[in-house]
Design a protein around this motif. Structure first.
Motif, PDB file in Angstrom:
ATOM      1  N   ARG A  46       0.866  -1.246  -0.018  1.00  0.00           N
ATOM      2  CA  ARG A  46       0.008   0.076   0.118  1.00  0.00           C
ATOM      3  C   ARG A  46       0.935   1.285   0.095  1.00  0.00           C
ATOM      4  NH1 ARG A  46      -3.602  -0.483   4.427  1.00  0.00           N
ATOM      5  NH2 ARG A  46      -2.355   0.564   6.007  1.00  0.00           N
ATOM      6  N   ILE A  47       0.557   2.076  -0.624  1.00  0.00           N
ATOM      7  CA  ILE A  47       1.305   3.454  -0.824  1.00  0.00           C
ATOM      8  C   ILE A  47       0.759   4.525   0.056  1.00  0.00           C
ATOM      9  CG2 ILE A  47       2.318   5.187  -2.264  1.00  0.00           C
ATOM     10  CD1 ILE A  47       3.772   2.677  -2.638  1.00  0.00           C
ATOM     11  N   GLU A  48       1.245   4.971   0.813  1.00  0.00           N
ATOM     12  CA  GLU A  48       0.377   5.994   2.140  1.00  0.00           C
ATOM     13  C   GLU A  48       0.951   7.380   1.569  1.00  0.00           C
ATOM     14  OE1 GLU A  48       1.041   4.800   6.069  1.00  0.00           O
ATOM     15  OE2 GLU A  48      -0.577   3.305   5.575  1.00  0.00           O
ATOM     16  N   ASP A  49       0.578   7.859   0.576  1.00  0.00           N
ATOM     17  CA  ASP A  49       0.881   9.156  -0.025  1.00  0.00           C
ATOM     18  C   ASP A  49      -0.212  10.354   0.132  1.00  0.00           C
ATOM     19  OD1 ASP A  49      -1.248   7.992  -1.961  1.00  0.00           O
ATOM     20  OD2 ASP A  49      -0.366   8.554  -3.518  1.00  0.00           O
ATOM     21  N   ILE A  50      -0.910  10.310   1.155  1.00  0.00           N
ATOM     22  CA  ILE A  50      -1.868  11.148   1.492  1.00  0.00           C
ATOM     23  C   ILE A  50      -1.238  12.633   1.498  1.00  0.00           C
ATOM     24  CG2 ILE A  50      -1.968  11.053   4.009  1.00  0.00           C
ATOM     25  CD1 ILE A  50      -5.222  10.891   3.557  1.00  0.00           C
ATOM     26  N   ASP A  51      -0.068  12.540   2.096  1.00  0.00           N
ATOM     27  CA  ASP A  51       0.595  13.924   2.215  1.00  0.00           C
ATOM     28  C   ASP A  51       1.259  14.286   0.679  1.00  0.00           C
ATOM     29  OD1 ASP A  51       2.039  16.247   2.959  1.00  0.00           O
ATOM     30  OD2 ASP A  51       3.273  15.293   4.473  1.00  0.00           O
ATOM     31  N   ARG A  52       0.432  15.211   0.168  1.00  0.00           N
ATOM     32  CA  ARG A  52       0.837  15.555  -1.467  1.00  0.00           C
ATOM     33  C   ARG A  52       1.848  16.475  -1.382  1.00  0.00           C
ATOM     34  NH1 ARG A  52      -0.025  11.590  -4.039  1.00  0.00           N
ATOM     35  NH2 ARG A  52      -0.172  12.689  -5.736  1.00  0.00           N
ATOM     36  N   THR A  53       2.284  17.143  -0.279  1.00  0.00           N
ATOM     37  CA  THR A  53       3.463  17.930  -0.297  1.00  0.00           C
ATOM     38  C   THR A  53       4.776  17.449  -0.130  1.00  0.00           C
ATOM     39  OG1 THR A  53       3.248  18.286   2.145  1.00  0.00           O
ATOM     40  CG2 THR A  53       1.832  19.828   0.607  1.00  0.00           C
ATOM     41  N   ARG A  54       4.858  16.305   0.457  1.00  0.00           N
ATOM     42  CA  ARG A  54       6.045  15.538   0.555  1.00  0.00           C
ATOM     43  C   ARG A  54       6.021  14.327  -0.382  1.00  0.00           C
ATOM     44  NH1 ARG A  54       6.480  14.010   6.496  1.00  0.00           N
ATOM     45  NH2 ARG A  54       8.757  13.739   5.811  1.00  0.00           N
ATOM     46  N   CYS A  55       4.980  13.811  -0.615  1.00  0.00           N
ATOM     47  CA  CYS A  55       5.111  12.443  -1.410  1.00  0.00           C
ATOM     48  C   CYS A  55       5.163  12.911  -3.073  1.00  0.00           C
ATOM     49  CB  CYS A  55       3.848  11.597  -0.931  1.00  0.00           C
ATOM     50  SG  CYS A  55       3.903  10.997   0.754  1.00  0.00           S
ATOM     51  N   THR A  56       5.850  11.945  -3.745  1.00  0.00           N
ATOM     52  CA  THR A  56       5.925  12.473  -5.152  1.00  0.00           C
ATOM     53  C   THR A  56       5.959  11.227  -5.913  1.00  0.00           C
ATOM     54  OG1 THR A  56       8.572  12.236  -5.152  1.00  0.00           O
ATOM     55  CG2 THR A  56       7.427  14.436  -4.440  1.00  0.00           C
ATOM     56  N   PRO A  57       5.689  11.204  -7.054  1.00  0.00           N
ATOM     57  CA  PRO A  57       5.682  10.114  -7.833  1.00  0.00           C
ATOM     58  C   PRO A  57       6.867   9.524  -8.146  1.00  0.00           C
ATOM     59  CG  PRO A  57       4.103  11.626  -8.928  1.00  0.00           C
ATOM     60  CD  PRO A  57       5.030  12.432  -7.749  1.00  0.00           C
ATOM     61  N   ASP A  75       0.502  -9.014  -3.894  1.00  0.00           N
ATOM     62  CA  ASP A  75      -0.656 -10.076  -4.590  1.00  0.00           C
ATOM     63  C   ASP A  75      -1.768  -9.716  -5.066  1.00  0.00           C
ATOM     64  OD1 ASP A  75       1.296 -12.026  -3.634  1.00  0.00           O
ATOM     65  OD2 ASP A  75       0.221 -12.342  -1.550  1.00  0.00           O
ATOM     66  N   ARG A  76      -2.274  -8.075  -4.831  1.00  0.00           N
ATOM     67  CA  ARG A  76      -3.293  -7.420  -5.405  1.00  0.00           C
ATOM     68  C   ARG A  76      -2.802  -6.162  -5.755  1.00  0.00           C
ATOM     69  NH1 ARG A  76      -7.654  -8.680  -0.339  1.00  0.00           N
ATOM     70  NH2 ARG A  76      -7.772 -10.751  -0.421  1.00  0.00           N
ATOM     71  N   PRO A  77      -3.871  -5.594  -6.562  1.00  0.00           N
ATOM     72  CA  PRO A  77      -3.428  -4.041  -7.040  1.00  0.00           C
ATOM     73  C   PRO A  77      -3.056  -3.137  -5.882  1.00  0.00           C
ATOM     74  CG  PRO A  77      -5.583  -4.884  -8.230  1.00  0.00           C
ATOM     75  CD  PRO A  77      -5.235  -5.927  -7.044  1.00  0.00           C
ATOM     76  N   ILE A  78      -2.074  -2.511  -5.998  1.00  0.00           N
ATOM     77  CA  ILE A  78      -1.355  -1.542  -5.125  1.00  0.00           C
ATOM     78  C   ILE A  78      -2.653  -0.420  -4.633  1.00  0.00           C
ATOM     79  CG2 ILE A  78      -0.034   0.242  -4.574  1.00  0.00           C
ATOM     80  CD1 ILE A  78       2.245  -1.482  -6.100  1.00  0.00           C
ATOM     81  N   ARG A  79      -3.039  -0.399  -3.468  1.00  0.00           N
ATOM     82  CA  ARG A  79      -3.873   0.840  -2.955  1.00  0.00           C
ATOM     83  C   ARG A  79      -3.017   1.878  -2.714  1.00  0.00           C
ATOM     84  NH1 ARG A  79      -9.090   1.333   0.012  1.00  0.00           N
ATOM     85  NH2 ARG A  79      -8.905   3.025   1.025  1.00  0.00           N
ATOM     86  N   ARG A  80      -3.402   3.089  -3.318  1.00  0.00           N
ATOM     87  CA  ARG A  80      -2.974   4.313  -3.190  1.00  0.00           C
ATOM     88  C   ARG A  80      -3.896   5.279  -2.257  1.00  0.00           C
ATOM     89  NH1 ARG A  80      -0.885   2.653  -7.766  1.00  0.00           N
ATOM     90  NH2 ARG A  80       1.194   2.486  -8.133  1.00  0.00           N
ATOM     91  N   GLN A  81      -3.347   5.807  -1.257  1.00  0.00           N
ATOM     92  CA  GLN A  81      -4.237   6.826  -0.278  1.00  0.00           C
ATOM     93  C   GLN A  81      -4.968   7.800  -1.425  1.00  0.00           C
ATOM     94  OE1 GLN A  81      -1.865   7.621   3.158  1.00  0.00           O
ATOM     95  NE2 GLN A  81      -2.870   5.987   4.168  1.00  0.00           N
ATOM     96  N   SER A  82      -4.015   8.300  -2.042  1.00  0.00           N
ATOM     97  CA  SER A  82      -4.475   9.454  -2.908  1.00  0.00           C
ATOM     98  C   SER A  82      -5.832   9.130  -3.783  1.00  0.00           C
ATOM     99  CB  SER A  82      -3.423  10.250  -3.844  1.00  0.00           C
ATOM    100  OG  SER A  82      -2.864   9.218  -4.699  1.00  0.00           O
ATOM    101  N   ASP A  83      -6.052   7.960  -4.092  1.00  0.00           N
ATOM    102  CA  ASP A  83      -7.097   7.821  -4.875  1.00  0.00           C
ATOM    103  C   ASP A  83      -8.199   7.305  -3.945  1.00  0.00           C
ATOM    104  OD1 ASP A  83      -5.454   7.543  -7.173  1.00  0.00           O
ATOM    105  OD2 ASP A  83      -5.035   5.408  -6.996  1.00  0.00           O
ATOM    106  N   HIS A  84      -8.213   7.534  -2.825  1.00  0.00           N
ATOM    107  CA  HIS A  84      -9.373   7.256  -1.793  1.00  0.00           C
ATOM    108  C   HIS A  84      -9.548   8.222  -0.796  1.00  0.00           C
ATOM    109  CE1 HIS A  84      -9.617   3.097  -3.268  1.00  0.00           C
ATOM    110  NE2 HIS A  84      -8.235   3.206  -3.276  1.00  0.00           N
ATOM    111  N   LEU A  85      -9.546   9.310  -1.253  1.00  0.00           N
ATOM    112  CA  LEU A  85      -9.698  10.624  -0.097  1.00  0.00           C
ATOM    113  C   LEU A  85     -11.121  10.482   0.414  1.00  0.00           C
ATOM    114  CD1 LEU A  85      -7.546  13.481  -1.713  1.00  0.00           C
ATOM    115  CD2 LEU A  85      -7.120  11.841  -0.145  1.00  0.00           C
ATOM    116  N   GLU A  86     -11.628  10.347  -0.560  1.00  0.00           N
ATOM    117  CA  GLU A  86     -13.393  10.037  -0.135  1.00  0.00           C
ATOM    118  C   GLU A  86     -13.860   9.413   0.936  1.00  0.00           C
ATOM    119  OE1 GLU A  86     -13.011   7.090  -3.218  1.00  0.00           O
ATOM    120  OE2 GLU A  86     -12.232   9.208  -3.012  1.00  0.00           O
TER     121      GLU A  86
END
Length: 293
Positions: A46-57, A75-86
């Motif tokens: 899981r990529i915990e990238d909710i902090d968009r000021t510090r996290c970069t592609p 084993d499953r598609p990677i979950r990125r926090q930035s895709d689930h803000l809702e």
């Protein structure tokens, strides 16, 4: 090792792309992967990238390159926090409906000055398990009319958890099952030690504590395997799980990899960065040996 599960075991390694991985991350990633395989379970990244000021592609790509080099894949598609803000906003709204949140307007400088003034008068200001001063009660006790006026004016603010109200609602008998100490045991949780934590701010729609419990529930994580530095943080996460009606995973806090001076490794230290070690010719087997696996 984790308890026997009625459901398939699901483990996750969840780095933040705000720096490159180091030996400490390698230990945690290997443990999650190996324990998942031993349990015939699932290993997630899981990529915990909710902090968009510090996290970069770019840093995310570096992390995934490091993990691929170690032979680790999700084993499953990677979950990125930035895709689930809702999802985090929905959880925050639920907590607001329970009446356990409030807007806080004090800046870090305001808090620092308030604490310094109190200490100058001889008062011992309480601090959380990480050593940070607890947030003052000023905003929690603020008059409702003044609070609304400041919100309408557009004053910058964060949303905090009223930990006293939250504990009263969840009940005093919070604990978690810990398996990282040899014999599994229930550990009493003390979320009050963290004070009124931030749940959301303008640059991060969900704090770590909030987003991690939402993510673990969404992914069906059964076993949280992570470093000892997050041991005490489990208390506030268990509180949020109870308030939000989320399932309780098993927790396994492992030893840390320390530097020569006995300090926790930092992402800014090139000497232990996996990318640097790879350029020096080390192999994934060498990395396992360096973290004593």
């Amino acid at each position: 090792m984790p308890q026997t599960h009625r459901q398939p075991a699901i483990f996750r390694f969840a780095p933040s792309p705000n720096g490159r991985l180091h030996l400490g991350h390698a230990l945690s990633a290997f443990l999650n992967h190996d324990m998942a395989r031993a349990a015939e379970g699932t290993f997630l990244i899981r990529i915990e990238d909710i902090d968009r000021t510090r996290c970069t592609p770019e840093l995310e790509r570096g992390i995934l390159e490091d993990l691929a080099w170690l032979g680790l894949s999700s084993d499953r598609p990677i979950r990125r926090q930035s895709d689930h803000l809702e999802d985090y906003q929905a959880a925050l709204q639920r907590l607001a409906e329970l009446g356990v949140t409030y807007p806080s307007f004090m800046t870090r400088g305001d808090v620092r000055n308030h604490v310094m003034a109190a200490q100058a008068e001889g008062l011992a200001w309480p601090r959380d398990p990480d050593g940070a001063p607890l947030y003052p009660a000023i905003d929690r006790l603020r008059d409702a009319a003044e609070r609304e006026a400041r919100l309408k004016r557009g004053d910058r603010h964060a949303i905090r958890l009223d930990v006293g109200k939250a504990i009263a609602m969840a009940g005093p008998d919070l604990d978690w099952l810990e398996t990282g100490e040899g014999v599994p045991r229930r550990v009493a949780a003390n979320p009050a030690a963290w004070g009124d934590i931030v749940l959301s701010r303008s640059d991060a729609p969900g704090s770590y504590a909030l987003s991690v419990v939402v993510d673990d529930a969404a992914q069906g994580v059964t076993d949280v395997v992570r470093g000892q530095d997050l041991y005490h943080a489990t208390a506030i996460q268990r509180l949020l799980q109870v308030l939000l009606g989320l399932p309780e995973p098993v927790y396994h806090h492992h030893r840390l990899v320390l530097d020569e001076e006995g300090r926790k490794l930092s992402k800014s230290s090139n000497s232990t960065a996996l990318a640097e070690l790879r350029t020096q010719g080390l192999t994934p087997s060498d990395i396992r040996r360096l973290v004593s696996l």
